[in-house]
Design an enzyme around this catalytic site. Structure first.
Site, PDB file in Angstrom:
ATOM      1  N   GLY A  59    -150.782 -12.703 -38.539  1.00  0.00           N
ATOM      2  CA  GLY A  59    -150.684 -10.819 -38.366  1.00  0.00           C
ATOM      3  C   GLY A  59    -151.493 -10.477 -39.553  1.00  0.00           C
ATOM      4  O   GLY A  59    -151.284 -10.429 -40.175  1.00  0.00           O
ATOM      5  N   SER A  60    -151.395  -8.755 -38.936  1.00  0.00           N
ATOM      6  CA  SER A  60    -152.360  -8.023 -40.631  1.00  0.00           C
ATOM      7  C   SER A  60    -151.255  -7.077 -41.470  1.00  0.00           C
ATOM      8  O   SER A  60    -151.350  -7.426 -42.569  1.00  0.00           O
ATOM      9  CB  SER A  60    -152.424  -7.051 -39.424  1.00  0.00           C
ATOM     10  OG  SER A  60    -151.926  -6.003 -39.243  1.00  0.00           O
ATOM     11  N   ASP A 115    -142.956 -12.642 -42.401  1.00  0.00           N
ATOM     12  CA  ASP A 115    -143.881 -11.880 -41.199  1.00  0.00           C
ATOM     13  C   ASP A 115    -143.770 -10.849 -39.936  1.00  0.00           C
ATOM     14  O   ASP A 115    -142.709 -10.070 -40.794  1.00  0.00           O
ATOM     15  CB  ASP A 115    -143.316 -13.130 -39.968  1.00  0.00           C
ATOM     16  CG  ASP A 115    -144.510 -13.443 -38.498  1.00  0.00           C
ATOM     17  OD1 ASP A 115    -145.938 -12.952 -39.212  1.00  0.00           O
ATOM     18  OD2 ASP A 115    -144.483 -14.025 -37.750  1.00  0.00           O
ATOM     19  N   LYS A 128    -142.704 -10.292 -31.144  1.00  0.00           N
ATOM     20  CA  LYS A 128    -143.446 -10.680 -31.611  1.00  0.00           C
ATOM     21  C   LYS A 128    -144.111 -11.588 -31.104  1.00  0.00           C
ATOM     22  O   LYS A 128    -144.406 -11.718 -29.131  1.00  0.00           O
ATOM     23  CB  LYS A 128    -142.686 -12.003 -32.899  1.00  0.00           C
ATOM     24  CG  LYS A 128    -142.227 -10.459 -34.417  1.00  0.00           C
ATOM     25  CD  LYS A 128    -141.603 -11.772 -35.159  1.00  0.00           C
ATOM     26  CE  LYS A 128    -142.539 -13.036 -35.583  1.00  0.00           C
ATOM     27  NZ  LYS A 128    -144.212 -12.095 -36.118  1.00  0.00           N
ATOM     28  N   GLU A 137    -144.277 -19.133 -34.668  1.00  0.00           N
ATOM     29  CA  GLU A 137    -143.162 -18.192 -35.006  1.00  0.00           C
ATOM     30  C   GLU A 137    -141.475 -18.434 -35.524  1.00  0.00           C
ATOM     31  O   GLU A 137    -140.709 -19.110 -35.551  1.00  0.00           O
ATOM     32  CB  GLU A 137    -143.850 -17.413 -35.235  1.00  0.00           C
ATOM     33  CG  GLU A 137    -145.320 -16.419 -35.447  1.00  0.00           C
ATOM     34  CD  GLU A 137    -145.814 -15.310 -34.890  1.00  0.00           C
ATOM     35  OE1 GLU A 137    -146.216 -14.245 -35.446  1.00  0.00           O
ATOM     36  OE2 GLU A 137    -144.685 -14.762 -34.328  1.00  0.00           O
ATOM     37  N   LYS A 155    -143.289   0.326 -36.165  1.00  0.00           N
ATOM     38  CA  LYS A 155    -142.520  -0.599 -35.270  1.00  0.00           C
ATOM     39  C   LYS A 155    -141.615  -0.440 -34.857  1.00  0.00           C
ATOM     40  O   LYS A 155    -140.672  -1.711 -33.990  1.00  0.00           O
ATOM     41  CB  LYS A 155    -143.060  -1.879 -35.792  1.00  0.00           C
ATOM     42  CG  LYS A 155    -143.816  -1.730 -36.633  1.00  0.00           C
ATOM     43  CD  LYS A 155    -145.494  -2.210 -34.987  1.00  0.00           C
ATOM     44  CE  LYS A 155    -146.914  -1.781 -35.180  1.00  0.00           C
ATOM     45  NZ  LYS A 155    -147.545  -3.122 -36.055  1.00  0.00           N
TER      46      LYS A 155
END
Length: 267
Positions: A59-60, A115, A128, A137, A155
């Site tokens: 992910g980013s 992560d 997630k 993951e 988040k």
């Protein structure tokens, strides 16, 4: 709306010695979301020591951590690191940066994983998988002694599903409509609506995970209630592979926002 994260996890959980001010020549308010992600990612990489086996997230936000790990390897500040990627895209990124890679077959126990997350609640439970890599993951991060979660303050949610965005469930392609309807029925009281995930930019092509499966995105109007009961109910459905709730898995949550960086460790 962002939640004041130093108090978000409760005063007993936040280590005040690890609160980092974000004051600089640039006003913290002016930092972009991507810059906040980078701050959290770089802070997480500080937990890595030479000789570790490290789970590389997807992910980013996790991308910044992988970049930083590679930089420290090339400068000699980290040595003998082995990375375990959680997706094909992370595998390609790490390989291109020269990070030595392996897998769970050869390294069934990892020192730590880093992560991002799509949601974090006050108990450090996570959503997630909006990037599509939830199964790998969960396998990698579940095999880690420490799981460090890196997020920006957007988040943080009061309860799982509280953002109004998707809680993904990976399913087998066979009779996916049947599975979607059964998932909706499990949470009918929470106003659950399920949608088959389509490829971004191509609304007519179904998104397929690295494992060859489909994803049903569940949207909740109300709190789904007991997360462990919800997890068990989802996993009991034939056709379900895994869901995107990571319950009681995170050992550390690093949050970057306008107030600085907080590092919160599980009791």
């Amino acid at each position: 709306m962002a939640i004041a994260y130093p108090q978000f996890f409760g005063p007993k959980k936040v280590d005040p010695t690890l609160m980092v001010s974000s004051t600089s020549s640039i006003s913290p308010v002016m930092l972009s979301q991507d810059e906040l992600k980078k701050i959290a990612a770089y802070k997480a990489v500080e937990f890595i020591e030479s000789g570790m086996v490290v789970g590389l997230g997807t992910g980013s936000t996790a991308k910044h951590a992988v970049d930083k790990i590679a930089e420290l390897l090339h400068t000699g500040k980290l040595k003998n690191i082995i990375g375990i990627p959680t997706s094909k895209i992370t595998h390609e990124q790490a390989l291109s940066l020269g990070i030595p890679l392996s897998d769970l077959n050869k390294h069934p126990i990892l020192d730590l994983s880093i992560d991002g997350a799509d949601e974090v609640d006050p108990q450090m439970n996570l959503v997630k998988g909006r990037g599509g890599s939830l199964l790998r993951e969960k396998m990698v991060e579940g095999a880690s002694k420490k799981f460090i979660v890196i997020v920006d303050e957007s988040k943080l949610v009061n309860h799982i599903g509280g953002s109004g965005l998707a809680m993904p469930v990976e399913i087998v392609p066979f009779c996916w409509e049947f599975t979607l309807k059964r998932l909706e029925m499990l949470f009918i009281e929470a106003g659950c609506v399920g949608k088959l995930r389509m490829k971004v930019g191509n609304g007519e092509e179904i998104y397929v995970t690295d494992n060859g499966n489909y994803i049903i995105d569940l949207y909740f109007k109300k709190d789904m209630g007991d997360l462990r009961a919800a997890s068990d109910a989802i996993l009991r459905l034939a056709g379900v592979v895994e869901h995107g709730m990571f319950i009681d898995m995170a050992t550390t949550v690093i949050v970057a926002g306008k107030l600085g960086v907080s590092v919160t460790n599980k009791d």
